[in-house]
Motif scaffolding. Structure first.
Motif, short mmCIF file in Angstrom:
data_model
loop_
_atom_site.label_atom_id
_atom_site.label_comp_id
_atom_site.label_asym_id
_atom_site.label_seq_id
_atom_site.Cartn_x
_atom_site.Cartn_y
_atom_site.Cartn_z
N VAL A 94 40.15 31.70 43.50
CA VAL A 94 41.19 32.01 42.53
C VAL A 94 40.63 31.77 41.14
N ARG A 95 40.78 32.77 40.28
CA ARG A 95 40.25 32.63 38.92
C ARG A 95 41.13 31.66 38.13
N PRO A 96 40.55 30.60 37.58
CA PRO A 96 41.35 29.67 36.78
C PRO A 96 41.77 30.30 35.46
N PHE A 97 42.89 29.84 34.92
CA PHE A 97 43.34 30.30 33.62
C PHE A 97 42.62 29.55 32.51
N ARG A 134 48.10 31.50 40.91
CA ARG A 134 47.03 30.58 40.50
C ARG A 134 47.06 29.28 41.29
N TYR A 135 48.25 28.76 41.57
CA TYR A 135 48.34 27.40 42.12
C TYR A 135 48.83 27.31 43.56
N GLU A 153 47.31 30.02 30.35
CA GLU A 153 48.30 29.21 31.06
C GLU A 153 49.50 28.93 30.16
#
Length: 201
Positions: A18-21, A47-48, A26
């Motif tokens: 998963v690509r982090p923000f 995302r989470y 965010e």
């Protein structure tokens, strides 16, 4: 702790990355979701979701219950969005707090601990022999972790499996960074006493 790091790949499972923000992304999604934007909240969910599911799964050890609780985590978060104030902490701080409370409620309702013999079986692409060896070690470590008090469980899962920073864990637990460091130290000391020598550094 070396042994926990060695098996975190098993606990993480074969989930797609998963690509982090970025902090700016965010903040944007949080502020939009707080205005009732369901698509923005959907981005936070994407995302989470895996991260929260994994945390819950390691606490309750059954996929069905973990899925139900994770669903409730995000439902509760959505209901709270209009009252949520962005403070610069990751959105996961709110999600973890909700998840911890729901897990507590789960055990209160169940009135019985999940069997310590129930093995976590997240999907993996490892070769069979490697997988069996990892499962055996994983069972020993998770069996020991589940014998710890909830705060010890949480700090070990967040720090060594989810790889959250001391600052992030402090925000989630509502403690100072110093208190988290002490909690982690005590949890590690207790865990070492419960593990066989082969699984301790």
């Amino acid at each position: 702790m070396g042994s926990m790091k060695s098996y975190e790949g098993v606990w993480r499972g074969n989930f797609p990355p998963v690509r982090p923000f970025s902090m700016e992304e965010e903040a944007h999604y949080i502020l939009q979701a707080a205005k009732g934007d369901s698509e923005a909240f959907g981005a936070l969910y994407d995302r989470y979701h895996q991260q929260i599911y994994r945390f819950v799964y390691l606490k309750v050890s059954t996929k069905e219950d973990a899925e139900d609780i994770t669903h409730q985590v995000f439902l509760n978060a959505w209901k709270q969005m209009r009252r949520y104030t962005y403070t610069g902490h990751p959105f996961s701080s709110l999600l973890y707090r909700i998840a911890r409370n729901l897990v507590i409620d789960y055990y209160r309702a169940k009135k019985a601990q999940v069997s310590l013999e129930a093995a976590a079986e997240l999907p993996s692409n490892d070769a069979p022999d490697v997988r069996v060896e990892q499962q055996l070690a994983e069972r020993q470590v998770m069996r020991a972790i589940r014998l710890l008090k909830p705060d010890y469980q949480d700090v070990l899962i967040m720090r060594f499996i989810e790889e959250l920073s001391i600052k992030e864990v402090a925000a989630i637990l509502g403690k100072s960074e110093g208190a988290v460091k002490i909690l982690q130290y005590r949890a590690m000391q207790r865990l070492r006493k419960l593990l066989p020598p082969s699984l301790t550094p």
